[in-house]
Design an enzyme around this catalytic site. Sequence first.
Site, short mmCIF file in Angstrom:
data_model
loop_
_atom_site.label_atom_id
_atom_site.label_comp_id
_atom_site.label_asym_id
_atom_site.label_seq_id
_atom_site.Cartn_x
_atom_site.Cartn_y
_atom_site.Cartn_z
N ASN A 1 66.89 31.29 2.41
CA ASN A 1 67.39 31.77 1.11
C ASN A 1 67.53 30.59 0.15
OD1 ASN A 1 70.08 32.88 -0.62
ND2 ASN A 1 68.46 34.34 -0.21
N ARG B 1 70.16 31.35 -3.25
CA ARG B 1 69.47 32.36 -4.07
C ARG B 1 70.32 33.60 -4.21
NH1 ARG B 1 66.01 36.72 -4.71
NH2 ARG B 1 64.35 36.37 -6.24
N CYS B 2 70.95 34.03 -3.12
CA CYS B 2 71.82 35.21 -3.18
C CYS B 2 72.96 35.02 -4.17
CB CYS B 2 72.42 35.50 -1.81
SG CYS B 2 71.27 36.16 -0.59
N MET B 3 73.48 33.81 -4.28
CA MET B 3 74.67 33.55 -5.09
C MET B 3 74.37 33.35 -6.57
SD MET B 3 77.15 31.11 -2.81
CE MET B 3 76.04 29.70 -2.84
#
Length: 410
Positions: free
Chosen positions: A352, A397-399
């Site tokens: 990620n 990337r998620c954050m």
Amino acid sequence: MQSPIHVTSEIGKLKTVMLHRPGKEIENVYPEILHRMLVDDIPYLPIAQEEHDLFAQTLRDNGAEVLYLEDLLTDALADDNIKDEFLEKIIAESGYAAGAIHDGLKEFLLSFSTKDMVNKIIAGVRKDEIKTKYASLAELAEDKDYPFYMDPMPNAYFTRDQQACIGDGITINHMTFKARQRESLFTEYIIKHNKRFADKGVEVWRNRYPEGRIEGGDELVLSDHVLAIGISQRTSAKAITELAESLFEKSDYDTVIAIHIPHNHAMMHLDTVFTMINYDQFTVHPAILRDGGHVDAYIMHPGNNGEISITHETNLKEILKKALDKPEIDLIPTGGGDPIIAPREQWNDGSNTLAIAPGVVVTYDRNYVSNDLLRKHGILVHEVRSSELSRGRGGPRCMSCPIVREDLKK
């Protein structure tokens, strides 16, 4: 008019990004509701906040403007009528469209300043905080031992998923599980009513109301005309088709690559197993590849009479070479492809990866095997601390939700 949203790749220099700093919602999670909240563990909030602040500062140090979800929503609700409308919707989506609990929640939330109200909604509202004048038997008896009227939102710091910026527009996502579905209501009000975005020509490629599920972790903007999207636990083929139809009709996007990935919690989104980090380089978790580097991918293009043409292809490198017009593609395996290291580092979001410029990425420090391998492939790696943030099952990337990136040089 220049759009306040502009994202035509995964790797263009990051100019503006939206984050959410973890708050009290983290501390409103306890073991018995982990599954309900879609989380596996409970981060230690003070350290999680320190780590998140360092992540945000890393982005600033590399030239990005950092916006916070909670601030954008607060500004969007400056008008009392808009705030009242928002409250009616968020309370209804929490299960109380009318009645004594609805009235008690609304009165309670209106007792706060707008910013504190937003933070309270994210944190969750406990039953012992509300005094109701009268409640029906159903209201009193339903989930009697459950402590919340409004559930906390411990996944809110993963701002990638509620929406995705594509070109000069955005998808406002119908999320899969009830625990996260309210989050995209925030996005809707930010786009409609925050002065930064309202009446600025932002296209909504797909709003949050169609039933087909879709989440931003599955939406990867490979170029100014190619979108990759995961067919996953969290994104359905129906939603992908609807998004493709919208993009083909209203934008310059002419290719959607739908990639089937395992439908499980460890690989919930495409960006947990596959991310773009340079013009011709990608991270990939070996578990999604069959022998010879094959996947099940469906290449979608505009067809005749408004229909969509679909071809099934399996060679991931060849698919990417053709879509991006590159002579070669470098697929860098998470954990070096080791049968133990790869799944361990993927579980801790080693795939990620957030690109902040071509060949420049932000990663979690704990994934040192993957990070060293990226460096050996010529990637500049900015590591951020991750002991607590990683407990939420999401990486850099998620954050982050990129709002503006520079266009790539042709």
